[in-house]
Design a protein around this motif. Structure first.
Motif, PDB file in Angstrom:
ATOM      1  N   GLY A 133       0.810  -1.215   0.000  1.00 42.54           N
ATOM      2  CA  GLY A 133       0.000   0.000   0.000  1.00 42.54           C
ATOM      3  C   GLY A 133       0.838   1.257   0.000  1.00 42.54           C
ATOM      4  N   ARG A 134       2.115   1.114   0.349  1.00 38.63           N
ATOM      5  CA  ARG A 134       3.037   2.256   0.317  1.00 38.63           C
ATOM      6  C   ARG A 134       3.633   2.465  -1.070  1.00 38.63           C
ATOM      7  NH1 ARG A 134       0.219   1.665   4.584  1.00 38.63           N
ATOM      8  NH2 ARG A 134       0.876   2.943   6.332  1.00 38.63           N
ATOM      9  N   LEU A 135       3.370   1.539  -1.988  1.00 38.50           N
ATOM     10  CA  LEU A 135       3.972   1.619  -3.318  1.00 38.50           C
ATOM     11  C   LEU A 135       3.020   2.190  -4.365  1.00 38.50           C
ATOM     12  CD1 LEU A 135       5.841  -1.823  -3.361  1.00 38.50           C
ATOM     13  CD2 LEU A 135       6.752   0.419  -2.760  1.00 38.50           C
ATOM     14  N   GLY A 136       1.710   1.957  -4.248  1.00 35.86           N
ATOM     15  CA  GLY A 136       0.773   2.521  -5.215  1.00 35.86           C
ATOM     16  C   GLY A 136      -0.375   1.588  -5.526  1.00 35.86           C
ATOM     17  N   ALA A 137      -1.405   2.122  -6.199  1.00 34.21           N
ATOM     18  CA  ALA A 137      -2.619   1.359  -6.496  1.00 34.21           C
ATOM     19  C   ALA A 137      -2.348   0.202  -7.444  1.00 34.21           C
ATOM     20  CB  ALA A 137      -3.689   2.282  -7.090  1.00 34.21           C
ATOM     21  N   LEU A 138      -1.494   0.407  -8.462  1.00 35.47           N
ATOM     22  CA  LEU A 138      -1.200  -0.662  -9.413  1.00 35.47           C
ATOM     23  C   LEU A 138      -0.531  -1.837  -8.707  1.00 35.47           C
ATOM     24  CD1 LEU A 138      -1.054  -1.823 -12.250  1.00 35.47           C
ATOM     25  CD2 LEU A 138       1.098  -0.577 -12.586  1.00 35.47           C
ATOM     26  N   GLU A 139       0.415  -1.551  -7.833  1.00 36.50           N
ATOM     27  CA  GLU A 139       1.129  -2.613  -7.121  1.00 36.50           C
ATOM     28  C   GLU A 139       0.203  -3.394  -6.201  1.00 36.50           C
ATOM     29  OE1 GLU A 139       2.255   0.377  -7.637  1.00 36.50           O
ATOM     30  OE2 GLU A 139       4.115   0.026  -8.745  1.00 36.50           O
ATOM     31  N   ILE A 140      -0.642  -2.677  -5.459  1.00 37.81           N
ATOM     32  CA  ILE A 140      -1.530  -3.379  -4.531  1.00 37.81           C
ATOM     33  C   ILE A 140      -2.613  -4.156  -5.283  1.00 37.81           C
ATOM     34  CG2 ILE A 140      -3.209  -1.517  -4.138  1.00 37.81           C
ATOM     35  CD1 ILE A 140      -3.254  -2.299  -1.216  1.00 37.81           C
ATOM     36  N   ALA A 141      -3.049  -3.623  -6.447  1.00 34.99           N
ATOM     37  CA  ALA A 141      -4.042  -4.340  -7.249  1.00 34.99           C
ATOM     38  C   ALA A 141      -3.440  -5.617  -7.827  1.00 34.99           C
ATOM     39  CB  ALA A 141      -4.556  -3.444  -8.368  1.00 34.99           C
ATOM     40  N   ALA A 142      -2.210  -5.525  -8.366  1.00 36.71           N
ATOM     41  CA  ALA A 142      -1.553  -6.688  -8.969  1.00 36.71           C
ATOM     42  C   ALA A 142      -1.244  -7.754  -7.919  1.00 36.71           C
ATOM     43  CB  ALA A 142      -0.285  -6.248  -9.687  1.00 36.71           C
ATOM     44  N   ALA A 143      -0.638  -7.325  -6.808  1.00 35.36           N
ATOM     45  CA  ALA A 143      -0.322  -8.287  -5.754  1.00 35.36           C
ATOM     46  C   ALA A 143      -1.591  -8.861  -5.142  1.00 35.36           C
ATOM     47  CB  ALA A 143       0.523  -7.617  -4.679  1.00 35.36           C
ATOM     48  N   GLY A 144      -2.619  -8.031  -5.016  1.00 34.82           N
ATOM     49  CA  GLY A 144      -3.885  -8.517  -4.471  1.00 34.82           C
ATOM     50  C   GLY A 144      -4.482  -9.600  -5.344  1.00 34.82           C
ATOM     51  N   LEU A 145      -4.407  -9.414  -6.666  1.00 33.26           N
ATOM     52  CA  LEU A 145      -4.900 -10.437  -7.593  1.00 33.26           C
ATOM     53  C   LEU A 145      -4.091 -11.716  -7.433  1.00 33.26           C
ATOM     54  CD1 LEU A 145      -6.741 -11.224  -9.950  1.00 33.26           C
ATOM     55  CD2 LEU A 145      -5.045 -10.217 -11.505  1.00 33.26           C
ATOM     56  N   ALA A 146      -2.759 -11.580  -7.353  1.00 34.62           N
ATOM     57  CA  ALA A 146      -1.893 -12.748  -7.205  1.00 34.62           C
ATOM     58  C   ALA A 146      -2.159 -13.470  -5.884  1.00 34.62           C
ATOM     59  CB  ALA A 146      -0.429 -12.318  -7.290  1.00 34.62           C
ATOM     60  N   ILE A 147      -2.287 -12.715  -4.811  1.00 31.61           N
ATOM     61  CA  ILE A 147      -2.517 -13.316  -3.495  1.00 31.61           C
ATOM     62  C   ILE A 147      -3.885 -13.990  -3.429  1.00 31.61           C
ATOM     63  CG2 ILE A 147      -2.879 -12.756  -1.051  1.00 31.61           C
ATOM     64  CD1 ILE A 147      -0.678 -10.613  -1.372  1.00 31.61           C
ATOM     65  N   THR A 148      -4.881 -13.387  -4.076  1.00 32.72           N
ATOM     66  CA  THR A 148      -6.215 -13.999  -4.106  1.00 32.72           C
ATOM     67  C   THR A 148      -6.168 -15.358  -4.783  1.00 32.72           C
ATOM     68  OG1 THR A 148      -7.377 -11.874  -4.105  1.00 32.72           O
ATOM     69  CG2 THR A 148      -8.563 -13.751  -5.011  1.00 32.72           C
ATOM     70  N   ALA A 199       1.139  -8.976 -11.817  1.00 31.26           N
ATOM     71  CA  ALA A 199       0.752 -10.114 -10.974  1.00 31.26           C
ATOM     72  C   ALA A 199       1.543 -11.354 -11.364  1.00 31.26           C
ATOM     73  CB  ALA A 199      -0.747 -10.379 -11.097  1.00 31.26           C
ATOM     74  N   GLY A 200       1.832 -11.516 -12.670  1.00 32.83           N
ATOM     75  CA  GLY A 200       2.637 -12.650 -13.128  1.00 32.83           C
ATOM     76  C   GLY A 200       4.034 -12.625 -12.561  1.00 32.83           C
ATOM     77  N   ASP A 201       4.641 -11.431 -12.487  1.00 37.58           N
ATOM     78  CA  ASP A 201       5.972 -11.308 -11.884  1.00 37.58           C
ATOM     79  C   ASP A 201       5.932 -11.729 -10.419  1.00 37.58           C
ATOM     80  OD1 ASP A 201       6.886 -10.302 -14.286  1.00 37.58           O
ATOM     81  OD2 ASP A 201       6.676  -8.202 -13.688  1.00 37.58           O
ATOM     82  N   PHE A 202       4.857 -11.360  -9.736  1.00 41.04           N
ATOM     83  CA  PHE A 202       4.699 -11.690  -8.318  1.00 41.04           C
ATOM     84  C   PHE A 202       4.528 -13.194  -8.137  1.00 41.04           C
ATOM     85  CE2 PHE A 202       2.702 -11.670  -4.141  1.00 41.04           C
ATOM     86  CZ  PHE A 202       3.320 -10.605  -3.492  1.00 41.04           C
ATOM     87  N   LEU A 203       3.679 -13.814  -8.985  1.00 40.58           N
ATOM     88  CA  LEU A 203       3.401 -15.246  -8.871  1.00 40.58           C
ATOM     89  C   LEU A 203       4.600 -16.098  -9.254  1.00 40.58           C
ATOM     90  CD1 LEU A 203      -0.250 -15.497 -10.246  1.00 40.58           C
ATOM     91  CD2 LEU A 203       0.517 -15.996  -7.924  1.00 40.58           C
ATOM     92  N   MET A 204       5.462 -15.597 -10.119  1.00 40.09           N
ATOM     93  CA  MET A 204       6.650 -16.346 -10.505  1.00 40.09           C
ATOM     94  C   MET A 204       7.491 -16.698  -9.276  1.00 40.09           C
ATOM     95  SD  MET A 204       8.134 -17.639 -13.173  1.00 40.09           S
ATOM     96  CE  MET A 204       7.338 -16.724 -14.490  1.00 40.09           C
ATOM     97  N   ILE A 205       7.479 -15.814  -8.301  1.00 37.24           N
ATOM     98  CA  ILE A 205       8.236 -16.041  -7.071  1.00 37.24           C
ATOM     99  C   ILE A 205       7.369 -16.707  -6.009  1.00 37.24           C
ATOM    100  CG2 ILE A 205       9.522 -14.907  -5.215  1.00 37.24           C
ATOM    101  CD1 ILE A 205      10.080 -12.640  -7.249  1.00 37.24           C
ATOM    102  N   PHE A 255       8.655  -4.214  -5.530  1.00 34.30           N
ATOM    103  CA  PHE A 255       7.418  -4.985  -5.584  1.00 34.30           C
ATOM    104  C   PHE A 255       7.648  -6.482  -5.367  1.00 34.30           C
ATOM    105  CE2 PHE A 255       4.501  -7.323  -8.478  1.00 34.30           C
ATOM    106  CZ  PHE A 255       3.292  -7.012  -7.880  1.00 34.30           C
ATOM    107  N   THR A 256       8.628  -7.063  -6.057  1.00 34.29           N
ATOM    108  CA  THR A 256       8.855  -8.509  -5.950  1.00 34.29           C
ATOM    109  C   THR A 256       9.498  -8.900  -4.620  1.00 34.29           C
ATOM    110  OG1 THR A 256      10.969  -8.263  -7.113  1.00 34.29           O
ATOM    111  CG2 THR A 256       9.038  -8.828  -8.445  1.00 34.29           C
ATOM    112  N   GLY A 257      10.030  -7.934  -3.894  1.00 37.67           N
ATOM    113  CA  GLY A 257      10.606  -8.236  -2.586  1.00 37.67           C
ATOM    114  C   GLY A 257       9.571  -8.803  -1.629  1.00 37.67           C
ATOM    115  N   VAL A 258       8.331  -8.369  -1.791  1.00 40.28           N
ATOM    116  CA  VAL A 258       7.247  -8.880  -0.940  1.00 40.28           C
ATOM    117  C   VAL A 258       7.048 -10.371  -1.170  1.00 40.28           C
ATOM    118  CG1 VAL A 258       4.788  -8.701  -0.443  1.00 40.28           C
ATOM    119  CG2 VAL A 258       6.117  -6.630  -0.874  1.00 40.28           C
ATOM    120  N   ALA A 259       7.066 -10.796  -2.430  1.00 37.05           N
ATOM    121  CA  ALA A 259       6.894 -12.213  -2.745  1.00 37.05           C
ATOM    122  C   ALA A 259       8.059 -13.039  -2.220  1.00 37.05           C
ATOM    123  CB  ALA A 259       6.758 -12.397  -4.255  1.00 37.05           C
TER     124      ALA A 259
END
Length: 465
Positions: free
Chosen positions: A41-56, A130-136, A193-197
């Motif tokens: 949430g400290r990074l921006g709406a696009l990041e939280i939307a993408a990671a949220g989709l991946a986490i869901t 979201a794909g970058d996030f899920l790769m990890i 962004f990918t550090g979270v994953a």
């Protein structure tokens, strides 16, 4: 103190004693994704939307895999009552086998889903990120499910205590690793962004390894991780775990799939809507972990009552578990109603003007969530108490009606057809959960009354003595 009051007090204490460590264990996992979303949430709406989709999507499959090994606790409890240590070893192996097979399949699915998401109307930029996030994140499915198998193994032996220390450490480790990997501290590069994953997968693996070490040091649990001589393929145990786990996994998948499909529906309404859905889902998910603890605890106690054919007691235990779940969600609803903006601001930074719309949208959604989570707790505990009286297929059938035939159409009609947007989808979601909770409670009461009639065991209410 009257007999009834004494009964409710004694059984509430027993229920809470078992539920509390289970709730804390659940928090270990919800804390991981909660911390992730707060940092994102400290990074921006696009990041939280993408990671949220991946986490869901990850949680959808993680929940399904957890369902496959949930029955291990029930089967282990039965074997332990008979003193059959070899069967307990076989069941532990069977659980690990199921966790590994499903983990590999789910990992491949997560890595391949990108093109399908674009076809379903998701923003290509969100899907790519979201794909970058899920790769990890995807490979973390394996240690995550291995941990769940160990958890249900220890719960079946009524020794969930080792999980508490791991819970506390994993939360702190997640916070520290997110900070270090996102921003690049102690000489490490800033992964952003990918550090979270990376942090999440690392904590999944370390949690499983730590839990394994704790189990091996427990004199009561250690023998089950050691061989007993000549090894024979435990075909019957494998069959038992899958036979009991598949309908539970189907129920979990139906519920998680309902939330996932609604998330995809909201994703077609824009990045801001998807970001708001990510935060709201996480807040509801936190409360869900509380009711999940009550659900599992009530299920175990009801199974014990059913083993003695005391279905009058089983009926009261089911209602007791449901009452505690509702009380817990009502307590949590108070801050949702009083300070919604402050709660949302914990997840989404108010420093950026671009986040203002997301914050306002999510804050209004919390008012709906305050009601929705009561129904969510009801259906979650309803699943557990039905499982306690031996019905694992019923919750799956009921979920198909409540979620997919009632909730999903209601969400689409209110959110898209009626033009209410994301708030309409959330209301439809609440309607689906309410319908599911009501049907599950009715099914539990009907089943337990039929069992009483079948056995002829009409246990009396507690005497005032």
């Amino acid at each position: 103190m009257t007999g009834k009051t004494r009964w409710w007090t004694t059984n509430s204490r027993a229920l809470l004693t078992l539920a509390f460590p289970l709730i804390l264990t659940n928090f270990a996992y919800v804390a991981l994704t909660t911390v992730d979303i707060v940092m994102l949430g400290r990074l921006g709406a696009l990041e939280i939307a993408a990671a949220g989709l991946a986490i869901t999507l990850f949680n959808q499959l993680r929940t399904t895999g957890t369902g496959l090994v949930t029955g291990v606790s029930n089967l282990v409890a039965e074997a332990n009552a008979r003193g059959d240590q070899q069967r307990i070893r076989d069941l532990l192996f069977a659980g690990f086998l199921g966790a590994t097979v499903s983990g590999v399949v789910f990992c491949v699915a997560l890595l391949s889903i990108g093109p399908l998401l674009v076809r379903l109307g998701q923003d290509p930029a969100v899907v790519a990120k979201a794909g970058d996030f899920l790769m990890i994140l995807a490979p973390g499915m394996l240690p995550c499910l291995w941990f769940q198998n160990l958890r249900h193994f220890t719960t079946g032996l009524k020794r969930p205590g080792p999980l508490l220390a791991i819970t506390i450490v994993s939360v702190g480790l997640t916070i520290g690793l997110n900070y270090v990997l996102i921003y690049g501290k102690f000489g490490l590069p800033a992964f952003g962004f990918t550090g979270v994953a990376i942090a999440t997968v690392t904590v999944f693996l370390l949690s499983f390894l730590a839990f394994t070490v704790v189990v091996r040091r427990d004199s009561a649990l250690r023998p089950y991780l050691q061989g007993s001589g000549r090894w024979v393929w435990p075909g019957e145990a494998v069959t038992s775990v899958w036979r009991l786990g598949l309908p539970i996994a189907g129920t979990y998948a139906s519920e998680a799939g309902f939330f996932s499909v609604l998330t995809l529906l909201i994703g077609t309404l824009g990045v801001e809507a998807l970001a708001a859905q990510t935060v709201l889902n996480q807040l509801v998910y936190i409360v869900f972990m509380i009711s999940a603890g009550f659900s599992h605890a009530a299920s175990v106690h009801i199974s014990e009552a059913g083993g003695n054919a005391d279905y009058a007691r089983a009926r009261r235990l089911g209602l007791l578990g449901l009452a505690w779940g509702v009380i817990a969600t009502l307590v949590v609803a108070i801050p949702y109603l009083l300070i919604p903006e402050a709660i949302v601001s914990l997840f989404i930074s108010a420093e950026y003007a671009a986040n203002a719309e997301v914050i306002a949208l999510t804050a209004s959604g919390l008012l709906i969530a305050a009601v929705m989570q009561i129904f969510d707790a009801g259906q979650n505990i309803g699943n557990g108490i039905l499982r306690g009286v031996g019905d694992t297929a019923g919750p799956f059938r009921i979920s198909l009606v409540g979620y997919w035939l009632i909730g999903l159409p209601a969400g689409y009609l209110l959110g898209v057809s009626a033009g209410w947007g994301v708030r309409g989808v959330w209301i439809g979601q609440a309607i689906g959960l309410a319908a599911t909770a009501g049907i599950l409670l009715f099914a539990f009461l009907r089943r337990v009354d039929r069992l009483r009639q079948t056995t002829g065991h009409l246990a009396a209410e507690p005497s005032p003595s």
